[in-house]
Each structure stands twice: as structure tokens, then as C-alpha cells.
Design a protein around this motif. Structure first.
Motif, PDB file in Angstrom:
ATOM      1  N   CYS A  11       0.862  -1.207   0.130  1.00  0.00           N
ATOM      2  CA  CYS A  11      -0.139   0.042  -0.025  1.00  0.00           C
ATOM      3  C   CYS A  11       1.010   1.273   0.054  1.00  0.00           C
ATOM      4  CB  CYS A  11      -0.842  -0.190   1.162  1.00  0.00           C
ATOM      5  SG  CYS A  11      -2.068   1.446   1.315  1.00  0.00           S
ATOM      6  N   GLY A  12       0.497   2.282  -0.858  1.00  0.00           N
ATOM      7  CA  GLY A  12       1.394   3.358  -1.162  1.00  0.00           C
ATOM      8  C   GLY A  12       0.578   4.723  -0.651  1.00  0.00           C
ATOM      9  N   LYS A  17       2.307   4.892   3.963  1.00  0.00           N
ATOM     10  CA  LYS A  17       3.747   5.313   3.644  1.00  0.00           C
ATOM     11  C   LYS A  17       4.282   6.088   4.614  1.00  0.00           C
ATOM     12  CE  LYS A  17       5.000   6.638  -1.126  1.00  0.00           C
ATOM     13  NZ  LYS A  17       4.727   7.192  -2.266  1.00  0.00           N
ATOM     14  N   SER A  18       3.494   6.772   5.631  1.00  0.00           N
ATOM     15  CA  SER A  18       4.160   7.300   6.638  1.00  0.00           C
ATOM     16  C   SER A  18       4.657   6.257   7.651  1.00  0.00           C
ATOM     17  CB  SER A  18       2.987   8.180   7.492  1.00  0.00           C
ATOM     18  OG  SER A  18       2.115   7.342   8.001  1.00  0.00           O
ATOM     19  N   GLN A  19       4.270   4.988   7.661  1.00  0.00           N
ATOM     20  CA  GLN A  19       4.891   3.900   8.389  1.00  0.00           C
ATOM     21  C   GLN A  19       5.923   3.095   7.492  1.00  0.00           C
ATOM     22  OE1 GLN A  19       2.125   1.995  11.367  1.00  0.00           O
ATOM     23  NE2 GLN A  19       0.481   3.135  10.195  1.00  0.00           N
ATOM     24  N   GLU A  20       6.396   3.720   6.659  1.00  0.00           N
ATOM     25  CA  GLU A  20       7.484   3.048   5.834  1.00  0.00           C
ATOM     26  C   GLU A  20       7.197   2.001   4.869  1.00  0.00           C
ATOM     27  OE1 GLU A  20       9.901   2.032   9.589  1.00  0.00           O
ATOM     28  OE2 GLU A  20      11.220   3.680   9.254  1.00  0.00           O
ATOM     29  N   PRO A  56       0.845  -0.786   7.905  1.00  0.00           N
ATOM     30  CA  PRO A  56       1.029  -0.896   6.381  1.00  0.00           C
ATOM     31  C   PRO A  56       0.420  -2.254   5.871  1.00  0.00           C
ATOM     32  CG  PRO A  56       3.189  -0.262   7.239  1.00  0.00           C
ATOM     33  CD  PRO A  56       2.202  -0.632   8.451  1.00  0.00           C
ATOM     34  N   ILE A  57      -0.187  -2.288   4.755  1.00  0.00           N
ATOM     35  CA  ILE A  57      -1.008  -3.442   4.191  1.00  0.00           C
ATOM     36  C   ILE A  57       0.014  -4.084   3.039  1.00  0.00           C
ATOM     37  CG2 ILE A  57      -2.875  -4.020   3.089  1.00  0.00           C
ATOM     38  CD1 ILE A  57      -3.596  -2.848   5.674  1.00  0.00           C
TER      39      ILE A  57
END
Lengths: 597, 130
Positions: A11-12, A17-20, A56-57
Motif C-alpha cells: 500500500c502506497g 507510507k508514513s509507516q515506511e 501498512p498493508i
């Protein structure tokens, strides 16, 4: 034909994204490279899954494995275990909160049931300009069923049992409305579809008409059969040209197939549909005003009773339903009242379409079962607040509704719950506000809209709303007093109690509900003369940040009133007493030294 | 287009359409073709869906890819218009967002011709009734 046999979808979305999540993707690629798998497995960044809470997924295709809360250090294990050995990494699977079991296949996750498309069932699926595609999705079968196998009374009973309520705002039971129109004897009756969608930020009806026009035509014919009408009109805003074009195409095709016209499907039932254009007045969404506008009169409401079911278009019994209400009808007939009433809450059945807008990541059109919470809508489907800002409120019901806050997030959405908390269902606009929004300004924005749109027939709405707006303007300009807040509330209550139609009866809602929930912001405006969110420009002052100012004098030279002083190469100073807040200094400054506070 | 005279006639048309009989009669075999749906509601068109759709139809023909390109209504992803859904024979359909001409070109070259996914996938997060 694909050279890749497996895809890893990372997942972007902003939340992930804020979780790398981009580092996760990088690490996965490196691991694949190490194992020599870069030719057979592809890593790809996707848009937001909406499930940001568990981000993140990572989704693995084609086996549909759905991993949640993945960390960069999990990359190695995922490649070794899942990609190479074909064993799922159990600890990263989503755990169903109810059964506490790991869910392997994303298709079985409750999350995917958060959105259920009934009214939007064909939107984005069929070509709206080809009637065969609608027929392939069981289109016009409900009409056929009603004509061949049901009496109008049976169909009305079925609608009553389903619990379908009007989706235009007030939530009146659809079956009951049809029953009233049926029971009023007359030589001529009419079916009207209300497509006068006017809330700022709402586009549910437009999307249905553009994506699935036949569902509305079919439902209108069913209503016609039930109430004994042979003519239907769609009252649609002229500023919806594409919806109009597609409706015209659809009407033409339905007539050619004999699905509109005389002796429909071999029965003795005649029904035809035509369009009537509105000029975009908000008040014409009110059914009596709409009917006056259709007749060529001024779009002004009239007192009820008589209700349109007794005396509507051309003085004949008329049934008015909203687009989304109608779009639900064919499915209910085919799948049954029991099926429909099994979805939703005790008093609000089925689903509701919402147009998500404002400070939310996934702006879009969604459809959720009644009873879904605002938290699920905003944070799980809508992907949360833009730029990681803090959620402040959500305005539902447009200019007639109110704002709901943090404390309402876990409230299940239903007609009753929304009203009990100072808002309303309305047609389904949902505007999300964040910490940068000033609630007084928001209330003022909606009031400006209702003042503009008030038809002027009754005094409370015409004069009252204008005075209400003037009070808000004073407050936003820093000229308000504490007593104004009392006046705001009293006047708002009076307008609600005494206005003629729904527009005036609900127009003070945005003011009253923001006062209920954000009284401190109102106080800050009238007592401290400050706008805490930094929105009301009259309450802001220009400042020069000493550390950033290099003393280039550009601002002082740009200032038209000469209120900026300071030596060359020394930090400058703005005199707030003479400053006219034109902003010229801020535009000229190349060092971000001028700020608004 | 002749009139449909009864519920049975209507069901016949539905069954023909569902089983792909209609497309087969036109000499196409939907199962073995690439199927592309372009979201063409006002919001999509305003973001350039029309240009995207024209480009895709033209490009596929020029590049010799057998495909059915159709317009559909709003898919609901307003934040990522124009959106398209691509279904390759034998695989699940994939939705792409923000498909301008450049992106469409990439999707044709990489995904449709090579089966390689490209950035811009929108995960579908809803259920539709059958």
C-alpha cells in the motif's frame, strides 16, 4: 502471457507510507533479488486500501493473502516463507475481531463488507448507454415481475415491509408515500423523480443517473403501476448535462424496447417518462417548490397539507421520490423485503450513498449499510484525514445539517441518531473538516448559501437568516460581543420554529450545532478577538519573525501605508495599529519571515 | 431493436447477454479478449477520461491488441480520476487510478501486453450485490 507468477502489492497510501511502506517495498525487492526471484515476482505500490488503521498493508496476488501491520524487518520472512515455501506468515494475517481467527483470504474480511453497493450496483460496471447491459444485470425484471405476478397493493406492501425510507433527506417511508398517492382517486396521477441535487459537495444522484439511468426509469414505472399513474417526470438540474444526455438515451432505448410506452411487456399498463429542467435553485429540492417550478410557476414552497399525494403536479395526486430512493426499488422487488430489511439498523434499513469530500484522503462516492459508524466511514473507507492532520468535525446533511465531532465518531449512522445529535441524514453529502478549519467560518459559509438560496416567501427565512448571517460576519470581523452569541441562538431557534418549509426549518442547524460543539471557538472570536484556526483574516495580524528577517527592506518598500520600520540588515517590525492587512509584505518576502498569526 | 413483448422475452435477452451470446454473434469472444472499462461520469470526463478512452481505443487497435473498451459510470474513486478497470483473459480485473495518456500507454505496454503490474492500482474495497 505474464512473466510474473506472483505480485506483492504494497500500500502506497498516505497512512501506510508514513509507516515506511516504501521501505518495505524496497526491502522486498532486495530479498527477491537475493533469491533470484526478481523475474518471477513483482513488487508494486498501490493506492490506499482504506484499511489504514491496520497499515501498512501488503497483499499477495494471486492467492489474495492480506497482511496487516507489516514492518520492514518482516520482508525477509515474507519472501522466504510465503514466496518460496508457499506458507503464509500467520502472525501477520488479519485477525477477525469477532472470531479472533486469522483471515487468510481478503475476500472473507469483514472490512470488505464495510461497503455494500445496492443503489450503486451498476455504477462503474455497465455501460449506461447500452440498455442490454442493464438487462443483463436483471434490469427491468422487477418491472416484469410487478406487471405479471403482483397486484399494486402487494407491491406497496412489499415496499412497506422492506422499510425503505426516502433518501432525499427527511426519511419518509417510501411504501407509505406510494400508498397515499394510490388511495387518492383521480383521472390522472403523476410520478416525479426529484433529481434536484443541490447540497454543496453532494453528487450521489448525479452519479447514479450518469452510471445507471435505467434503474431510475424502471423504478418510476413500478411506482406508476403502484399508484395508478401513466406519466412520470424527472426534475433535473440543467447543470447536469451528462446526466440529462444519458437519461435521454436511456428513455429512447426503453421506448424502442417497449419498456416505456403502451402495453408494457404485454400487460395493459402504459407509462412514459419525460424530463423537466430546473434552473438550479436549492429550494426546488423541496417537493412543493419543485412541483411549482415544474408547472412554470416560481420555485416557492407552499404549506402542507395538501400533500403532493393529494394535490401535486397540475393539481393531481403526485408521488415524488428522490433518485437514490428509486434506485433501490428494483432490487428490493427482486430480492424481497426480508433481504432488504436484514441490512441496516432497526429503523433505518438498507444502505446509504455518501459523497465524501473535504479534508479526507479518499475523496469519493461510497455506499455503506445503515448502522456503519462515522469512524469506519472516515478512517477505514475514506483513508483518514489529509496530510496527517487532526480530525475536527464532519458536516452531514449539507446546509440543512450540522457538524458531528470526535465524540460522535462511534455513533452508528441512522436517520434518528443523526437528528438526535443535531445533524441530519440529508441527501448524503459528508464534508470532513480538520484542525485548520474555523467552525465559525464554516457556519458562515453555509449561512451565505442559505441566504442566497432562500426563496423569500416567508419572513423568518428571508429576514431571519440574513440577520443571522450579519451576526456571524460581525463575529468573524472581530466586532462581535458576547451577547451576540445569545442572540445567535435565540434567532436560530425562532427561524427553525417558524419557517414555512424545510429550507428555513433547517438552515440554522450549522450555526446551532457548531455552537453546541465548539462554543469555545465562538468565545475566542468575541472575547479574545482571535481565530484559533487562523482562518478569519480580520482577526489575524502580520508579524515578522526576527530570526528569518535579514533586513532586505523589500517588505517596507512594498507596504502601501508605511507601517513597517527597521534599519537595513536589521530585523524589521510591523506596526499593527496602522497595518491594513493587505498582505503585500508577505508576498514580497523571500525568506518566509512574514507570517500571519 | 424490436419491442419486448413479455417477461419471458426479457429473460431471453438477459440470458443471451449474460452468456455472451450477443458478443459471439458479433464475432467477438469476450472471454478471450482484454476488457477495459473507463469511468466516464462528469468527474472522470472533467479529469480527462475522454482523452484517455480515445487514446486507449486507438492505441490498442494500432498495436494489434484485441480488446473491448467500454464506458461506464462513476466507480467512486474521485480522488484518482480518470480511473479504468482492466480485465485480462483468465485473471481478475484490476483498477488503475490517475490514468492520463502517459499512464495508459504504460498500462498497455507493461500490463496488457506483458502482464506486469504498474503503479497506480486502486484496491477495490466494496461488495456489490449480484
Amino acid at each position: 502471457m505474464s512473466k510474473y507468477s506472483m505480485h506483492l502489492l504494497v500500500c502506497g497510501g498516505t497512512g501506510c507510507k508514513s509507516q515506511e511502506s516504501d521501505i518495505i517495498a524496497e526491502k522486498l525487492k532486495n530479498e527477491l533479488l537475493k533469491q533470484g526471484l526478481e523475474e518471477t515476482v513483482q513488487v508494486i505500490m498501490t493506492g490506499c486500501f482504506g484499511f489504514c488503521e491496520k497499515g501498512p498493508i501488503l497483499k499477495v496476488m494471486p492467492d489474495n493473502t492480506f497482511y496487516t501491520q507489516v514492518k520492514p524487518e518482516d520482508a525477509e520472512e515474507i519472501v522466504e516463507e510465503h514466496v518460496i515455501k508457499g506458507r503464509r506468515v500467520e502472525r501477520l494475517l488479519y485477525t477477525d475481531p469477532e472470531t479472533e481467527a486469522h483471515v487468510e483470504d481478503s475476500k472473507h474480511m469483514g472490512f470488505y463488507k464495510k461497503q455494500l453497493r445496492i443503489a450503486l450496483r451498476n455504477c462503474g460496471v455497465i455501460d449506461p448507454e447500452i440498455i442490454d447491459e442493464y438487462i443483463a444485470r436483471d434490469g427491468y425484471s422487477a418491472l416484469g415481475e410487478v406487471l405479471a405476478n403482483q397486484t399494486p397493493e402487494e407491491t406497496i406492501e412489499l415496499m412497506k415491509a422492506s422499510g425503505l425510507r426516502g433518501r432525499g433527506g427527511a426519511g419518509f417511508p417510501a411504501g407509505l408515500k406510494w400508498d397515499f398517492a394510490r388511495k387518492n382517486e383521480a383521472d390522472q396521477k403523476y410520478v416525479v423523480c426529484n433529481a434536484d441535487e443541490g447540497d454543496p459537495g453532494a453528487f450521489m444522484d448525479r452519479s447514479i443517473l450518469e452510471g445507471d439511468p435505467h434503474s431510475v426509469l424502471e423504478a418510476m414505472a413500478i411506482v406508476g403501476r403502484c399508484i395508478g399513474a401513466d406519466m412520470g417526470y424527472i426534475y433535473i438540474r440543467a447543470e447536469y448535462p451528462l446526466a440529462i444526455a444519458r437519461l435521454k438515451t436511456a428513455i429512447g432505448q426503453a421506448r424502442k424496447y417497449g419498456l416505456l410506452g403502451k402495453d408494457i411487456l404485454g400487460s395493459d399498463f402504459n407509462f412514459d417518462v419525460d424530463l423537466k429542467y430546473g434552473a438550479g435553485a436549492f429550494v426546488c429540492g423541496e417537493e412543493t417548490a419543485l412541483i411549482h417550478s415544474m408547472e412554470g410557476e416560481r420555485g416557492e414552497p407552499s404549506l402542507k397539507p395538501p400533500f403532493p399525494a393529494e394535490s401535486g403536479y397540475m393539481g393531481k395526486p403526485t408521488n415524488v421520490n428522490n433518485v437514490e430512493t428509486l434506485a433501490n426499488v428494483p432490487v428490493i422487488i427482486l430480492k424481497g423485503a426480508e433481504w432488504f430489511s436484514s441490512i441496516g439498523t432497526d429503523t433505518s434499513k438498507g444502505t446509504k450513498v455518501f459523497a465524501l469530500a473535504g479534508k479526507i484522503n479518499n475523496v469519493g462516492l461510497i455506499e455503506v449499510p445503515m448502522g456503519t459508524t462515522l469512524r469506519e466511514v472516515i478512517f477505514e473507507i475514506g483513508g483518514g484525514i489529509k496530510d496527517g492532520k487532526k480530525f475536527k468535525a464532519v458536516q452531514t446533511g449539507g446546509p440543512s445539517g450540522g457538524c458531528l465531532t470526535e465524540k460522535h465518531l462511534d455513533m452508528p449512522i441512522s436517520y434518528e441518531n443523526l437528528v438526535a445529535n443535531g445533524s441530519m441524514m440529508g441527501s448524503g453529502g459528508m464534508i470532513v473538516l480538520d484542525e485548520d478549519d474555523c467552525m465559525v467560518s464554516i457556519a458562515k459559509f453555509y449561512l451565505e448559501f442559505t441566504v442566497e438560496e432562500s426563496c423569500g416567501k416567508c419572513a423568518p427565512c428571508r429576514i431571519g437568516n440574513k440577520r443571522l448571517l450579519e451576526l456571524l460576519e460581525r463575529i468573524c470581523e472581530g466586532k462581535g460581543e458576547e451577547s451576540d452569541l445569545v442572540r445567535l441562538r435565540n434567532l436560530g431557534e425562532v427561524i427553525k420554529d417558524t419557517s414555512l418549509c424545510g429550507l428555513g426549518q433547517s438552515s440554522p442547524n450549522p450555526v446551532l450545532s457548531t455552537m453546541d460543539n465548539f462554543y469555545d471557538e465562538y468565545l475566542a472570536h468575541v472575547v479574545d478577538k482571535k481565530c484559533p484556526s487562523g482562518v478569519c483574516t480580520d482577526l489575524l495580524e502580520y508579524f515578522i519573525v526576527e530570526e528569518n528577517c535579514i533586513g532586505c527592506t523589500a517588505c517596507a518598500r512594498a507596504c502601501p501605508v508605511g507601517c513597517i520600520s527597521g534599519e537595513r540588515k536589521e530585523p524589521h517590525l510591523i506596526n499593527p495599529d496602522t497595518c491594513i492587512k493587505c498582505g503585500a509584505c508577505m508576498e514580497k518576502c523571500k525568506f518566509d519571515a512574514v507570517i500571519l498569526k | 431493436m424490436s419491442k419486448i413483448k413479455s417477461l419471458a422475452d426479457l429473460k431471453k435477452i438477459r440470458d443471451e447477454k449474460v452468456s455472451g451470446l450477443q458478443t459471439r454473434e458479433r464475432g467477438e469472444d469476450a472471454e478471450n479478449l482484454v476488457q477495459i472499462k473507463v469511468a466516464m461520469a462528469t468527474c472522470g470526463i472533467a479529469s480527462g477520461a475522454k482523452e484517455t478512452m480515445e487514446f486507449i481505443a486507438e492505441a490498442l487497435e494500432k498495436r494489434g491488441v484485441d480488446a473491448i473498451v467500454t464506458q461506464v459510470g462513476c466507480m467512486g474513486y474521485c480522488y484518482a480520476e480518470p480511473t479504468i478497470e482492466v480485465k485480462l483473459p483468465g485473471s481478475e480485473s484490476v483498477v488503475f487510478g490517475g490514468v492520463n495518456i502517459e499512464k495508459a500507454d504504460e498500462i498497455i505496454e507493461k500490463y496488457i501486453k506483458g502482464g506486469e503490474l504498474v503503479d497506480g492500482i486502486i484496491p477495490v474495497n466494496y461488495e456489490t450485490i449480484d
